[in-house]
Motif scaffolding. Structure first.
Motif, PDB file in Angstrom:
ATOM      1  N   VAL A  81       0.835  -1.207   0.000  1.00  0.00           N
ATOM      2  CA  VAL A  81       0.000   0.000   0.000  1.00  0.00           C
ATOM      3  C   VAL A  81       0.867   1.254   0.000  1.00  0.00           C
ATOM      4  CG1 VAL A  81      -1.647   1.320   1.381  1.00  0.00           C
ATOM      5  CG2 VAL A  81      -2.003  -1.118   1.034  1.00  0.00           C
ATOM      6  N   ILE A  82       1.918   1.253   0.798  1.00  0.00           N
ATOM      7  CA  ILE A  82       2.812   2.413   0.840  1.00  0.00           C
ATOM      8  C   ILE A  82       3.516   2.595  -0.501  1.00  0.00           C
ATOM      9  CG2 ILE A  82       4.953   3.286   1.870  1.00  0.00           C
ATOM     10  CD1 ILE A  82       3.961   2.071   4.518  1.00  0.00           C
ATOM     11  N   GLY A  83       3.960   1.496  -1.111  1.00  0.00           N
ATOM     12  CA  GLY A  83       4.609   1.589  -2.425  1.00  0.00           C
ATOM     13  C   GLY A  83       3.664   2.093  -3.499  1.00  0.00           C
ATOM     14  N   ALA A  84       2.431   1.601  -3.490  1.00  0.00           N
ATOM     15  CA  ALA A  84       1.450   2.053  -4.477  1.00  0.00           C
ATOM     16  C   ALA A  84       1.119   3.530  -4.293  1.00  0.00           C
ATOM     17  CB  ALA A  84       0.177   1.210  -4.374  1.00  0.00           C
ATOM     18  N   THR A  85       0.921   3.941  -3.047  1.00  0.00           N
ATOM     19  CA  THR A  85       0.622   5.345  -2.778  1.00  0.00           C
ATOM     20  C   THR A  85       1.773   6.245  -3.207  1.00  0.00           C
ATOM     21  OG1 THR A  85      -0.702   4.654  -0.878  1.00  0.00           O
ATOM     22  CG2 THR A  85      -0.044   6.969  -0.969  1.00  0.00           C
ATOM     23  N   GLY A  86       2.975   5.820  -2.919  1.00  0.00           N
ATOM     24  CA  GLY A  86       4.146   6.602  -3.314  1.00  0.00           C
ATOM     25  C   GLY A  86       4.288   6.712  -4.817  1.00  0.00           C
ATOM     26  N   ASP A  87       4.050   5.625  -5.543  1.00  0.00           N
ATOM     27  CA  ASP A  87       4.180   5.672  -7.000  1.00  0.00           C
ATOM     28  C   ASP A  87       3.077   6.511  -7.632  1.00  0.00           C
ATOM     29  OD1 ASP A  87       5.580   4.799  -9.405  1.00  0.00           O
ATOM     30  OD2 ASP A  87       3.685   3.784  -9.855  1.00  0.00           O
ATOM     31  N   VAL A  88       1.858   6.401  -7.118  1.00  0.00           N
ATOM     32  CA  VAL A  88       0.760   7.216  -7.655  1.00  0.00           C
ATOM     33  C   VAL A  88       1.056   8.702  -7.442  1.00  0.00           C
ATOM     34  CG1 VAL A  88      -1.666   7.827  -7.317  1.00  0.00           C
ATOM     35  CG2 VAL A  88      -1.008   5.425  -7.479  1.00  0.00           C
ATOM     36  N   LEU A  89       1.495   9.058  -6.241  1.00  0.00           N
ATOM     37  CA  LEU A  89       1.836  10.456  -5.977  1.00  0.00           C
ATOM     38  C   LEU A  89       3.007  10.921  -6.842  1.00  0.00           C
ATOM     39  CD1 LEU A  89       1.462  10.686  -2.097  1.00  0.00           C
ATOM     40  CD2 LEU A  89       0.005  11.724  -3.845  1.00  0.00           C
ATOM     41  N   CYS A  90       3.977  10.065  -7.022  1.00  0.00           N
ATOM     42  CA  CYS A  90       5.135  10.421  -7.835  1.00  0.00           C
ATOM     43  C   CYS A  90       4.736  10.667  -9.282  1.00  0.00           C
ATOM     44  CB  CYS A  90       6.187   9.325  -7.748  1.00  0.00           C
ATOM     45  SG  CYS A  90       7.694   9.700  -8.637  1.00  0.00           S
ATOM     46  N   GLN A  91       3.912   9.790  -9.840  1.00  0.00           N
ATOM     47  CA  GLN A  91       3.513   9.958 -11.241  1.00  0.00           C
ATOM     48  C   GLN A  91       2.597  11.161 -11.426  1.00  0.00           C
ATOM     49  OE1 GLN A  91       2.364   6.630 -13.703  1.00  0.00           O
ATOM     50  NE2 GLN A  91       3.337   5.194 -12.283  1.00  0.00           N
ATOM     51  N   LEU A  92       1.616  11.326 -10.556  1.00  0.00           N
ATOM     52  CA  LEU A  92       0.630  12.383 -10.760  1.00  0.00           C
ATOM     53  C   LEU A  92       1.116  13.762 -10.309  1.00  0.00           C
ATOM     54  CD1 LEU A  92      -2.656  10.530  -9.737  1.00  0.00           C
ATOM     55  CD2 LEU A  92      -1.720  10.873 -12.023  1.00  0.00           C
ATOM     56  N   VAL A  93       1.795  13.819  -9.167  1.00  0.00           N
ATOM     57  CA  VAL A  93       2.171  15.121  -8.614  1.00  0.00           C
ATOM     58  C   VAL A  93       3.563  15.548  -9.069  1.00  0.00           C
ATOM     59  CG1 VAL A  93       2.552  16.415  -6.479  1.00  0.00           C
ATOM     60  CG2 VAL A  93       0.671  14.792  -6.624  1.00  0.00           C
ATOM     61  N   VAL A  94       4.544  14.688  -8.899  1.00  0.00           N
ATOM     62  CA  VAL A  94       5.922  15.073  -9.184  1.00  0.00           C
ATOM     63  C   VAL A  94       6.195  15.109 -10.677  1.00  0.00           C
ATOM     64  CG1 VAL A  94       8.339  14.459  -8.829  1.00  0.00           C
ATOM     65  CG2 VAL A  94       6.709  14.188  -6.966  1.00  0.00           C
ATOM     66  N   GLU A  95       5.845  14.035 -11.371  1.00  0.00           N
ATOM     67  CA  GLU A  95       6.126  13.978 -12.806  1.00  0.00           C
ATOM     68  C   GLU A  95       5.072  14.686 -13.642  1.00  0.00           C
ATOM     69  OE1 GLU A  95       6.604   9.844 -13.668  1.00  0.00           O
ATOM     70  OE2 GLU A  95       8.398   9.666 -12.413  1.00  0.00           O
ATOM     71  N   GLY A  96       3.925  14.948 -13.071  1.00  0.00           N
ATOM     72  CA  GLY A  96       2.870  15.662 -13.792  1.00  0.00           C
ATOM     73  C   GLY A  96       2.213  14.870 -14.906  1.00  0.00           C
ATOM     74  N   VAL A  97       2.121  13.564 -14.737  1.00  0.00           N
ATOM     75  CA  VAL A  97       1.486  12.708 -15.743  1.00  0.00           C
ATOM     76  C   VAL A  97      -0.031  12.891 -15.652  1.00  0.00           C
ATOM     77  CG1 VAL A  97       1.137  10.296 -16.448  1.00  0.00           C
ATOM     78  CG2 VAL A  97       3.377  11.050 -15.630  1.00  0.00           C
ATOM     79  N   LYS A  98      -0.664  12.963 -16.782  1.00  0.00           N
ATOM     80  CA  LYS A  98      -2.126  13.055 -16.798  1.00  0.00           C
ATOM     81  C   LYS A  98      -2.709  11.683 -16.445  1.00  0.00           C
ATOM     82  CE  LYS A  98      -2.198  16.794 -19.962  1.00  0.00           C
ATOM     83  NZ  LYS A  98      -2.105  17.258 -21.274  1.00  0.00           N
ATOM     84  N   PRO A  99      -3.887  11.674 -15.816  1.00  0.00           N
ATOM     85  CA  PRO A  99      -4.467  10.380 -15.406  1.00  0.00           C
ATOM     86  C   PRO A  99      -4.651   9.389 -16.559  1.00  0.00           C
ATOM     87  CG  PRO A  99      -5.610  12.162 -14.314  1.00  0.00           C
ATOM     88  CD  PRO A  99      -4.664  12.793 -15.292  1.00  0.00           C
ATOM     89  N   GLU A 100      -4.908   9.866 -17.768  1.00  0.00           N
ATOM     90  CA  GLU A 100      -5.073   8.917 -18.881  1.00  0.00           C
ATOM     91  C   GLU A 100      -3.740   8.318 -19.332  1.00  0.00           C
ATOM     92  OE1 GLU A 100      -5.158  13.144 -20.386  1.00  0.00           O
ATOM     93  OE2 GLU A 100      -6.440  12.027 -19.040  1.00  0.00           O
ATOM     94  N   ASP A 101      -2.617   8.958 -18.990  1.00  0.00           N
ATOM     95  CA  ASP A 101      -1.294   8.427 -19.356  1.00  0.00           C
ATOM     96  C   ASP A 101      -0.610   7.723 -18.188  1.00  0.00           C
ATOM     97  OD1 ASP A 101      -1.578   9.504 -21.893  1.00  0.00           O
ATOM     98  OD2 ASP A 101      -0.628  11.416 -21.333  1.00  0.00           O
ATOM     99  N   PHE A 102      -1.374   7.409 -17.161  1.00  0.00           N
ATOM    100  CA  PHE A 102      -0.811   6.770 -15.970  1.00  0.00           C
ATOM    101  C   PHE A 102      -0.223   5.414 -16.321  1.00  0.00           C
ATOM    102  CE2 PHE A 102      -1.072   4.333 -12.019  1.00  0.00           C
ATOM    103  CZ  PHE A 102      -0.463   5.212 -11.140  1.00  0.00           C
ATOM    104  N   ASP A 103       0.985   5.113 -15.835  1.00  0.00           N
ATOM    105  CA  ASP A 103       1.685   3.860 -16.118  1.00  0.00           C
ATOM    106  C   ASP A 103       1.318   2.818 -15.052  1.00  0.00           C
ATOM    107  OD1 ASP A 103       3.348   1.907 -17.032  1.00  0.00           O
ATOM    108  OD2 ASP A 103       5.215   3.019 -16.696  1.00  0.00           O
ATOM    109  N   TYR A 104       0.306   1.997 -15.379  1.00  0.00           N
ATOM    110  CA  TYR A 104      -0.168   0.988 -14.424  1.00  0.00           C
ATOM    111  C   TYR A 104       0.840  -0.134 -14.235  1.00  0.00           C
ATOM    112  CZ  TYR A 104      -4.676   3.296 -14.619  1.00  0.00           C
ATOM    113  OH  TYR A 104      -5.682   4.227 -14.523  1.00  0.00           O
TER     114      TYR A 104
END
Length: 138
Positions: A81-104
């Protein structure tokens, strides 16, 4: 007398005069002082981990009780859970990836590594350290 003995005797006489004692012998007889160092231990209350949650207990107390009963499974789940939360925050907030381009796939890889490697390894390692050092909570 050798020179060192004379120096020590005269130093003890000076010390005896400074203290105000009449005898040189009483000024020299000093009990050895030993420093005792006690380790500092922080002990959490045992009641929180060993108590079973009541039906009206909150979600946090149920999670704490589960982690106390099944530490390996709980640490694996919380690590994922911590790893998933960290990666989601990293992709969306830090890298600025749009939700449709999220790397699942990247997120699932991180969850897999945390669940299969990090959680179990750290659980065993900290359990070993707790047994070696005698710390509580392992």
């Amino acid at each position: 007398w050798p020179r060192a003995s004379r120096m020590m005797f005269s130093a003890s006489r000076v010390a005896a005069r400074a203290v105000g004692r009449a005898s040189c012998r009483s000024a020299v007889q000093v009990a050895p002082v030993r420093a005792v160092v006690q380790p500092i231990r922080f002990v959490a209350p045992r009641r929180a981990l060993s108590s079973s949650p009541t039906p009206e207990a909150g979600a946090v107390s149920k999670v704490v009780a589960f982690m106390g009963r099944y530490p390996l499974v709980g640490n694996v789940i919380s690590s994922g859970v911590i790893g998933a939360t960290g990666d989601v925050l990293c992709q969306l907030v830090v890298e600025g990836v749009k939700p449709e381009d999220f790397d699942y796939k990247r997120c699932l890889r991180l969850i897999a590594v945390n669940c299969m490697l990090v959680g179990p390894t750290l659980t065993v390692w900290y359990g070993f350290l707790g047994r070696v050092t005698g710390a509580w909570g392992t």
